[in-house]
Design a protein around this motif. Structure first.
Motif, PDB file in Angstrom:
ATOM      1  N   ASP A  26      40.466  43.567  33.563  1.00 42.41           N
ATOM      2  CA  ASP A  26      41.834  44.055  33.321  1.00 42.41           C
ATOM      3  C   ASP A  26      41.899  45.560  33.599  1.00 42.41           C
ATOM      4  N   GLY A  27      42.775  45.961  34.496  1.00 38.73           N
ATOM      5  CA  GLY A  27      42.946  47.383  34.798  1.00 38.73           C
ATOM      6  C   GLY A  27      42.000  47.885  35.883  1.00 38.73           C
ATOM      7  N   VAL A  28      41.099  47.010  36.355  1.00 34.79           N
ATOM      8  CA  VAL A  28      40.150  47.395  37.404  1.00 34.79           C
ATOM      9  C   VAL A  28      40.302  46.443  38.593  1.00 34.79           C
ATOM     10  N   ILE A  29      40.228  45.140  38.279  1.00 32.35           N
ATOM     11  CA  ILE A  29      40.385  44.102  39.311  1.00 32.35           C
ATOM     12  C   ILE A  29      41.856  43.689  39.386  1.00 32.35           C
ATOM     13  N   TRP A  30      42.434  43.464  38.211  1.00 30.20           N
ATOM     14  CA  TRP A  30      43.842  43.039  38.155  1.00 30.20           C
ATOM     15  C   TRP A  30      44.556  43.700  36.989  1.00 30.20           C
ATOM     16  N   LYS A  31      45.887  43.590  37.043  1.00 34.12           N
ATOM     17  CA  LYS A  31      46.740  43.940  35.913  1.00 34.12           C
ATOM     18  C   LYS A  31      47.570  42.713  35.644  1.00 34.12           C
ATOM     19  N   GLY A  32      47.402  42.101  34.482  1.00 35.83           N
ATOM     20  CA  GLY A  32      48.070  40.835  34.217  1.00 35.83           C
ATOM     21  C   GLY A  32      47.621  39.829  35.262  1.00 35.83           C
ATOM     22  N   ASP A  33      48.566  39.280  36.022  1.00 32.91           N
ATOM     23  CA  ASP A  33      48.184  38.310  37.065  1.00 32.91           C
ATOM     24  C   ASP A  33      48.272  38.899  38.471  1.00 32.91           C
ATOM     25  N   GLU A  34      48.369  40.230  38.551  1.00 35.28           N
ATOM     26  CA  GLU A  34      48.453  40.851  39.874  1.00 35.28           C
ATOM     27  C   GLU A  34      47.163  41.584  40.226  1.00 35.28           C
ATOM     28  N   LEU A  35      46.650  41.240  41.395  1.00 29.92           N
ATOM     29  CA  LEU A  35      45.456  41.910  41.892  1.00 29.92           C
ATOM     30  C   LEU A  35      45.777  43.379  42.176  1.00 29.92           C
ATOM     31  N   ILE A  36      44.869  44.268  41.847  1.00 32.44           N
ATOM     32  CA  ILE A  36      45.074  45.679  42.166  1.00 32.44           C
ATOM     33  C   ILE A  36      44.755  45.882  43.656  1.00 32.44           C
ATOM     34  N   GLU A  37      45.529  46.737  44.274  1.00 33.77           N
ATOM     35  CA  GLU A  37      45.459  46.975  45.728  1.00 33.77           C
ATOM     36  C   GLU A  37      44.024  47.218  46.242  1.00 33.77           C
ATOM     37  N   GLY A  38      43.656  46.479  47.255  1.00 37.41           N
ATOM     38  CA  GLY A  38      42.389  46.737  47.942  1.00 37.41           C
ATOM     39  C   GLY A  38      41.153  46.152  47.284  1.00 37.41           C
ATOM     40  N   VAL A  39      41.333  45.437  46.179  1.00 36.45           N
ATOM     41  CA  VAL A  39      40.180  44.921  45.436  1.00 36.45           C
ATOM     42  C   VAL A  39      39.373  43.931  46.269  1.00 36.45           C
ATOM     43  N   SER A  40      40.084  43.028  46.921  1.00 42.94           N
ATOM     44  CA  SER A  40      39.413  41.954  47.648  1.00 42.94           C
ATOM     45  C   SER A  40      38.476  42.517  48.727  1.00 42.94           C
ATOM     46  N   GLN A  41      39.008  43.430  49.538  1.00 44.23           N
ATOM     47  CA  GLN A  41      38.196  44.027  50.605  1.00 44.23           C
ATOM     48  C   GLN A  41      37.025  44.830  50.038  1.00 44.23           C
ATOM     49  N   THR A  42      37.261  45.510  48.909  1.00 43.24           N
ATOM     50  CA  THR A  42      36.203  46.329  48.312  1.00 43.24           C
ATOM     51  C   THR A  42      35.029  45.456  47.861  1.00 43.24           C
ATOM     52  N   LEU A  43      35.352  44.353  47.178  1.00 40.52           N
ATOM     53  CA  LEU A  43      34.288  43.473  46.701  1.00 40.52           C
ATOM     54  C   LEU A  43      33.543  42.842  47.873  1.00 40.52           C
ATOM     55  N   GLN A  44      34.303  42.466  48.909  1.00 40.73           N
ATOM     56  CA  GLN A  44      33.680  41.920  50.126  1.00 40.73           C
ATOM     57  C   GLN A  44      32.686  42.895  50.738  1.00 40.73           C
ATOM     58  N   MET A  45      33.107  44.139  50.838  1.00 42.17           N
ATOM     59  CA  MET A  45      32.247  45.163  51.438  1.00 42.17           C
ATOM     60  C   MET A  45      30.958  45.316  50.625  1.00 42.17           C
ATOM     61  N   LEU A  46      31.095  45.325  49.283  1.00 43.07           N
ATOM     62  CA  LEU A  46      29.911  45.485  48.432  1.00 43.07           C
ATOM     63  C   LEU A  46      28.961  44.296  48.609  1.00 43.07           C
ATOM     64  N   ARG A  47      29.521  43.095  48.595  1.00 47.12           N
ATOM     65  CA  ARG A  47      28.683  41.893  48.801  1.00 47.12           C
ATOM     66  C   ARG A  47      27.990  41.917  50.157  1.00 47.12           C
ATOM     67  N   SER A  48      28.737  42.307  51.176  1.00 47.59           N
ATOM     68  CA  SER A  48      28.137  42.276  52.513  1.00 47.59           C
ATOM     69  C   SER A  48      27.053  43.341  52.661  1.00 47.59           C
ATOM     70  N   ASN A  49      27.046  44.307  51.737  1.00 50.44           N
ATOM     71  CA  ASN A  49      25.962  45.302  51.735  1.00 50.44           C
ATOM     72  C   ASN A  49      24.855  44.920  50.753  1.00 50.44           C
ATOM     73  N   GLY A  50      24.885  43.659  50.284  1.00 47.04           N
ATOM     74  CA  GLY A  50      23.798  43.163  49.441  1.00 47.04           C
ATOM     75  C   GLY A  50      23.870  43.575  47.990  1.00 47.04           C
ATOM     76  N   LYS A  51      24.988  44.151  47.582  1.00 47.28           N
ATOM     77  CA  LYS A  51      25.115  44.539  46.170  1.00 47.28           C
ATOM     78  C   LYS A  51      25.417  43.316  45.310  1.00 47.28           C
ATOM     79  N   LYS A  52      24.813  43.278  44.127  1.00 50.08           N
ATOM     80  CA  LYS A  52      25.155  42.224  43.175  1.00 50.08           C
ATOM     81  C   LYS A  52      26.420  42.623  42.435  1.00 50.08           C
TER      82      LYS A  52
END
Lengths: 299, 299
Positions: A26-52
């Protein structure tokens, strides 16, 4: 030590020294039921760089399975094993402390707590089922409660009422050895994307007020969940970075556990609150939202 | 100094040195709707000996007028002027602090608070009228609250719910200068004659939990009401004896005001709680119930 704004330079260092990113939701990934801007791409980038990636949330309204569904519905693939909710933490606390399975657990809070209790082999009572129960104040009534309740778990409860407060209070005051467990003590939270609403800290404080007892807190900033996390991910705390929007839970949790810490302003904390002289919790870094990471890596 | 059991000898001294007896009600005069044994004769005896009687109650559910009716229904003649309830105290606090009458007061609590506010010329909102209001957690909803609310008064509320907690929290957090007034902070009380149920301290703590603010307390043990009492009865505090069943409200109130103090065991406090090493509030005297006075004067 005072905090630094996240920059291309210090993020590069952080990125290379960290193996796992721990995110509040809450407040980092989403607010209520709305995704915060750019979250999806950010998590993808971290995963693709091998981050847990690990999601550590104080919100106890859902179970881990329900959180995995929420992530899925928002288009973010997250497995249940990557989620550590305070509802799960409450059940795990009872488990590791050998809570007798024949004893019941009275729940002031949501379905998520009941579900995690059941998965851990415990019998939860109360919860949403007591939403419409009332107490008759007009007569000299005796309020019966179950003497086999050995723990009361209190989390955020949108259906809080006097019946539940009375039930929990009687269990804690009258059942010998009855545990008082708080999922967390967040004063307010982003239940919607528009406003801060009273959090679990409101219901927990009510029970403190009537019982004159302090709870065992299993969510952030308590590091109770850290042992489970370490076992699962096999990364040392110094190679973790806790990312959150709250100083007194997320950042304190990260610091208590010896992680790096990153505060984002996309939730309840503003930059002026961080810089206020009354604040004594300083994250290592701060930035406006997690997708700033994307711009910094591309810079 | 440790407390003494009330005896024929020390009661004689107390009786002659005291001009006014201040009584708590719940647990001293009655339990729920049942009069405690011997109360009627005891009060009669004191009155016939020229003692002034004052009833100081933290229970905010009724107004002074409603309390006078309750005394009447129990066969005890008491005038409204002899009653000082925390509902009245809340209204008087606003009055003496020149609270602007055009501002509203949001009430978490019973009808008694609304009635006293009205008598003092203020506009109370909320209270029992918000008992069945709910909040929709499902949508990204914005919760509107009245920006003209300048004070939130919190007392015992049998119909506490999330809507009220949210409303009070928003007023205190968002309306500049909004006061947070607690009628009292009793953790539990004798709402029935059979059990202790969560008191105003439960609801007050909930609002402390969500706002991270501490309230102005107008009921016992605060001596806010003492000025009104002194003006009305014209007796110096050293010639008053406060009689109550609670250490942390009644006895502390008496001590804070410089009165003599008498603890009775007919309410929430037991003799073992009084004698427990963790207790640091010692009344001058203690006895099982107020009618013991009758036996002691006849002895």
């Amino acid at each position: 030590m005072s905090s630094q704004p996240l920059s291309a330079h210090n993020f590069k260092q952080l990125f290379h020294s960290v193996e796992a990113f721990l995110f509040d939701c809450d407040g980092v990934i989403w607010k209520g039921d709305e995704l915060i801007e750019g979250v999806s791409q950010t998590l993808q980038m971290l995963r693709s760089n091998g981050k847990k990636l690990v999601f550590v949330t104080n919100n106890s309204s859902k179970s881990r399975a329900q959180y995995a569904l929420k992530f899925q519905s928002l288009g973010i693939p997250v497995s249940q094993d990557e989620i550590f909710s305070s509802s799960f933490a409450a059940a795990m606390y009872l488990k590791v402390n050998n809570f007798p399975p024949q004893n019941k657990v009275y729940v002031i809070g949501g379905e998520g707590i009941l579900e995690e209790l059941q998965l851990a082999g415990f019998t939860g009572v109360g919860g949403p089922g007591d939403a419409n129960k009332t107490i008759d104040f007009k007569q000299n009534k005796f309020f019966e409660h179950d003497k086999s309740v050995g723990a009361v778990v209190v989390g955020l409860d949108p259906n809080i009422n006097y019946y539940k407060l009375q039930y929990g209070t009687l269990c804690i005051r009258e059942n010998p050895g009855c545990l008082f467990i708080a999922t967390n003590r967040d004063s307010v939270g982003n239940m919607t994307s528009l406003q801060e609403w009273p959090g679990a800290g409101c219901m927990v404080a009510a029970i403190c007020g009537s019982t004159q007892k302090e709870p065992i807190v299993v969510g952030k900033p308590s590091t109770f969940m850290m042992d489970f996390l370490l076992k699962k991910f096999n990364v040392s705390c110094s190679k973790m970075c806790m990312v959150g929007d709250r100083l007194d839970t997320d950042i304190l949790f990260g610091q208590n556990a010896g992680c790096k810490t990153l505060l984002v302003f996309s939730g309840v904390t503003t930059q002026s609150a961080l810089e206020d002289p009354s604040n004594n919790i300083q994250p290592d870094y701060y930035t406006s939202k997690i997708s700033d990471i994307l711009d910094l890596t591309e810079a």
